[in-house]
Design a protein around this motif. Structure first.
Motif, PDB file in Angstrom:
ATOM      1  N   GLU A 270       5.087  49.102 -22.339  1.00 33.18           N
ATOM      2  CA  GLU A 270       6.165  48.575 -21.256  1.00 33.18           C
ATOM      3  C   GLU A 270       5.657  49.047 -19.710  1.00 33.18           C
ATOM      4  O   GLU A 270       5.434  48.465 -18.916  1.00 33.18           O
ATOM      5  CB  GLU A 270       7.571  49.224 -21.476  1.00 33.18           C
ATOM      6  CG  GLU A 270       8.241  48.807 -20.243  1.00 33.18           C
ATOM      7  CD  GLU A 270       9.924  49.126 -20.653  1.00 33.18           C
ATOM      8  OE1 GLU A 270      10.606  48.829 -19.572  1.00 33.18           O
ATOM      9  OE2 GLU A 270      10.359  49.702 -21.491  1.00 33.18           O
ATOM     10  N   LYS A 276       5.997  42.640 -22.180  1.00 31.94           N
ATOM     11  CA  LYS A 276       7.542  42.777 -22.516  1.00 31.94           C
ATOM     12  C   LYS A 276       7.705  42.157 -24.012  1.00 31.94           C
ATOM     13  O   LYS A 276       6.765  41.507 -24.515  1.00 31.94           O
ATOM     14  CB  LYS A 276       8.217  41.396 -21.730  1.00 31.94           C
ATOM     15  CG  LYS A 276       8.379  41.790 -20.144  1.00 31.94           C
ATOM     16  CD  LYS A 276       8.972  40.658 -19.522  1.00 31.94           C
ATOM     17  CE  LYS A 276       8.660  40.911 -17.966  1.00 31.94           C
ATOM     18  NZ  LYS A 276       7.238  40.786 -17.443  1.00 31.94           N
ATOM     19  N   GLU A 279       6.072  38.999 -25.941  1.00 32.54           N
ATOM     20  CA  GLU A 279       4.857  38.400 -25.547  1.00 32.54           C
ATOM     21  C   GLU A 279       3.813  38.627 -26.644  1.00 32.54           C
ATOM     22  O   GLU A 279       4.002  39.466 -27.537  1.00 32.54           O
ATOM     23  CB  GLU A 279       4.584  38.966 -24.109  1.00 32.54           C
ATOM     24  CG  GLU A 279       5.673  38.550 -22.976  1.00 32.54           C
ATOM     25  CD  GLU A 279       5.241  38.939 -21.705  1.00 32.54           C
ATOM     26  OE1 GLU A 279       5.366  38.371 -20.583  1.00 32.54           O
ATOM     27  OE2 GLU A 279       4.886  40.145 -21.626  1.00 32.54           O
ATOM     28  N   HIS A 303       7.041  47.664 -30.087  1.00 30.78           N
ATOM     29  CA  HIS A 303       7.824  47.046 -28.821  1.00 30.78           C
ATOM     30  C   HIS A 303       8.459  45.588 -28.959  1.00 30.78           C
ATOM     31  O   HIS A 303       9.119  45.273 -27.857  1.00 30.78           O
ATOM     32  CB  HIS A 303       6.566  47.011 -27.802  1.00 30.78           C
ATOM     33  CG  HIS A 303       7.158  46.740 -26.250  1.00 30.78           C
ATOM     34  ND1 HIS A 303       8.045  47.563 -25.601  1.00 30.78           N
ATOM     35  CD2 HIS A 303       6.898  45.990 -25.310  1.00 30.78           C
ATOM     36  CE1 HIS A 303       8.164  46.905 -24.405  1.00 30.78           C
ATOM     37  NE2 HIS A 303       7.543  46.417 -24.290  1.00 30.78           N
ATOM     38  N   ALA A 305       6.498  43.112 -29.518  1.00 33.34           N
ATOM     39  CA  ALA A 305       5.670  42.062 -29.025  1.00 33.34           C
ATOM     40  C   ALA A 305       5.003  41.527 -30.533  1.00 33.34           C
ATOM     41  O   ALA A 305       5.078  41.905 -31.364  1.00 33.34           O
ATOM     42  CB  ALA A 305       4.806  42.736 -28.086  1.00 33.34           C
ATOM     43  N   GLY A 408       3.015  48.580 -15.775  1.00 25.00           N
ATOM     44  CA  GLY A 408       4.350  48.124 -15.939  1.00 25.00           C
ATOM     45  C   GLY A 408       5.023  48.943 -14.894  1.00 25.00           C
ATOM     46  O   GLY A 408       6.283  48.771 -14.310  1.00 25.00           O
TER      47      GLY A 408
END
Length: 634
Positions: A270, A276, A279, A303, A305, A408
């Motif tokens: 992040e 995000k 993604e 995360h 992703a 980030g």
């Protein structure tokens, strides 16, 4: 305004509070009794007393949160013309079924499993299946020589090895099974079983009673609805062992724990990489290296992703536009690759003419690490891609960025040649050989004040004394990185060379990295390396090797004269740079690191051991021939 200064200061003023907050991004089975236990281990342990499971945090929790249909793993293989996509729900099915197969072969919490695989999604499934069971995986780069694999088998003593019938590279197929069989024959800690992924390109014979067909076993488990739970482990239990590819002696088995590793990687996805959940992130590396562990497998999945598993090369699969094609086809928002890959693309397509052929509208950031990013390569990428190019620096031993430019948090201005500023968790300093801090802008030994942050390695596998002598004893209270560099007045870190690559010319300590930076700035140079060659009068003299750009068509002697003049102008006569030799290519590891130490031994006429991780051993013969032609050996 970047939030970096405030964030770094927040960590420095309250490290435990900082990491306690970051730890809220992880689902724990039971909470920590202390955020940091200074009495545990060599320098303390993070999140002591908690229990967790890394696979649960990478896979199951996303499915339970209603994101089972979200894309998790994208396999793109130009060498087999294959694209496969796995959602989080499908990933859970694959991983849980493989964990069931491994459990049936006797794998339990704390057992070791070696993974010897090409860049296929099953390599990621295997890592996660081990984590699911609380087993400790050790990924060995697919195609490593049998003797090197045997050394790792003997040290890790795996219950099972997961492998494939072959690996596929441009123009050649590497049969893995004969290499694996020979390694097992050479080892004294042979595994009880092997699980083999049969590939269509080249199959193999399975050894009766020992070998299991990966695909058949997993498909049977899925069809029967057989899987496993996520086994709770202590945060301080090992998740994996990753052997660093030393060129001499026994490889070092870096140990990574479960808990702190998750916290650091989740935070970095992040705040450093600016990605995000949902993604697509692509680390164009290999699962055999730390980048593949942290940012192909664990970081993106922790995360929520999607991650890209790419089986190809930056050029030749089929051309120098493949990276841009992958970014376009899968909507990649951030690419992490080695400067070597960019230099390979720049060599073949110096004008970047293939870039406009692809839709890069979702692509935001290019990250570079693994080798020094010379300013010329960074400037080329900035100009051709019109995107931020973020150099950052870290090591196998730490598992995530030590210095960088946190997207980030909002980036600060880039300084060419610098991999940014220290990340929260790292108090980076520069010391002289006696352990005293040097003035800003002075070349010295880069160290990190203890304790290391979450994800920092607690020890070496089966080698606690070597852990101390290699990393902790030289500068008491600090982790020795074995990198040399400077920190400037503005707090930017500059990594100039490994400490072994600082050369002594007539009493002057000189950075080979600084000379390489100058040579690489020449418009006709694709890549270069500088080593210190023994000299009876001055102790050492710099020796340059350079690879010209495709299509440069320059006279080698003229180019050498220009490079000597350029180094003299930018660094001065003190560099004593008087020799640059044109070569077709530089010897590198498969992760893209130039094997400067081996080149130095060739130049000095010394015996050397073939580096385990070398990409193509034939290049060393080419280097010897080029140096011999100039009477530069010995």
């Amino acid at each position: 305004m970047s939030q970096y200064p405030a964030t770094y200061n927040a960590w420095k003023s309250d490290p435990e509070g900082f990491w306690e907050e970051a730890g809220k991004g992880i689902d724990w089975f039971t909470p920590a009794t202390s955020v940091f236990n200074a009495e545990s281990g060599v320098y303390g342990r993070w999140f002591d007393g908690a229990t967790c499971n890394t696979c649960y945090n990478c896979v199951d929790r996303h499915v339970e949160a209603g994101h089972g249909d979200r894309e998790a793993v994208i396999y793109d293989s130009p060498v087999t013309d294959t694209v496969e996509r796995y959602s989080y729900a499908q990933l859970k099915d694959q991983v849980s079924a493989l964990a069931h197969v491994l459990r049936g072969l006797g794998v339990e919490k704390g057992d070791r499993v070696i993974i010897y695989m090409p860049m296929v999604p099953q390599a990621v499934f295997a890592m996660l299946a081990c984590a699911r069971l609380g087993a400790i995986h050790s990924v060995v780069f697919g195609g490593f020589a049998p003797q090197e694999l045997a050394t790792r088998i003997d040290d890790a003593a795996p219950k099972v090895i997961i492998s494939a019938s072959c690996g596929i590279e441009p123009g050649r197929v590497i049969a893995y099974k004969p290499l694996l069989d020979e390694a097992i024959e050479l080892s004294t800690n042979a595994p009880e079983h092997c699980v083999i992924l049969q590939r269509d390109t080249l199959g193999c014979d399975l050894t009766p009673q020992r070998d299991v067909d990966y695909r058949r076993a997993v498909e049977a488990a899925i069809a029967a609805g057989q899987g496993t739970e996520c086994v709770p482990v202590l945060v301080t239990d090992p998740l994996y062992i990753l052997y660093t590819s030393g060129t001499t002696g026994q490889p070092k088995g870096v140990v990574r724990d479960n808990g702190g590793h998750m916290v650091a990687l989740k935070w970095s996805m992040e705040h450093h990489y600016g990605v995000k959940p949902g993604e697509v992130f692509w680390a164009a590396s290999d699962v055999g290296w730390v980048v593949g562990h942290s940012y192909i497998c664990y970081g993106p999945l922790l995360h929520g992703a999607a991650t890209v598993v790419f089986e190809g090369k930056p050029v030749g699969t089929p051309d120098a536009g493949v990276f841009w094609r992958v970014i376009q086809d899968h909507g990649v928002v951030a690419l992490f690759t080695a400067p070597t890959a960019l230099r390979a693309i720049k060599k073949v397509d110096p004008n970047g003419s293939l870039i406009p052929e692809y839709d890069l509208s979702k692509f935001r950031t290019l990250f570079l690490a693994g080798e020094r990013s010379d300013p010329a390569t960074v400037e080329w990428a900035q100009a051709k891609l019109d995107r931020p190019v973020i150099d950052h620096w870290w090591q196998t031993e730490l598992g995530w960025p030590m210095s960088g430019n946190p997207v980030g948090l909002g980036t600060f201005p880039v300084k060419l040649g610098s991999p940014g500023k220290p990340m929260p968790g790292y108090d980076i300093q520069v010391l002289d050989d006696e352990g005293h801090e040097v003035p800003r802008g002075t070349l010295g030994n880069i160290v990190c004040k203890l304790p290391l942050p979450p994800s920092g390695f607690p020890t070496l596998w089966n080698a606690p004394e070597r852990f101390l002598t290699s990393y902790m004893n030289e500068y008491p209270g600090y982790y020795a990185t074995s990198d040399a560099g400077i920190i400037d007045e503005d707090g930017y870190v500059f990594i100039m060379a490994r400490t072994d690559d600082i050369i002594n010319v007539a009493g002057h300590r000189l950075s080979t990295g600084a000379m390489e930076e100058v040579i690489a700035s020449h418009p006709d140079i694709a890549e270069c390396a500088v080593v210190g060659k023994a000299d009876a009068l001055k102790g050492q003299m710099p020796l340059g090797l350079f690879v010209p750009n495709d299509g440069a068509r320059r006279n080698a002697q003229e180019l050498e004269a220009e490079l000597i003049k350029l180094v003299r102008a930018k660094i001065g006569a003190v560099a004593a740079f008087k020799c640059a030799v044109e070569v077709e290519r530089l010897p590198k590891t498969r992760s893209g690191k130039v094997l400067r130490g081996t080149v130095q031994k060739i130049a000095d006429g010394q015996d050397f051991k073939m580096p385990a991780a070398i990409d193509d051993p034939a290049i060393l013969d080419e280097i010897s021939t080029a140096l011999n032609a100039r009477k530069l050996i010995g």
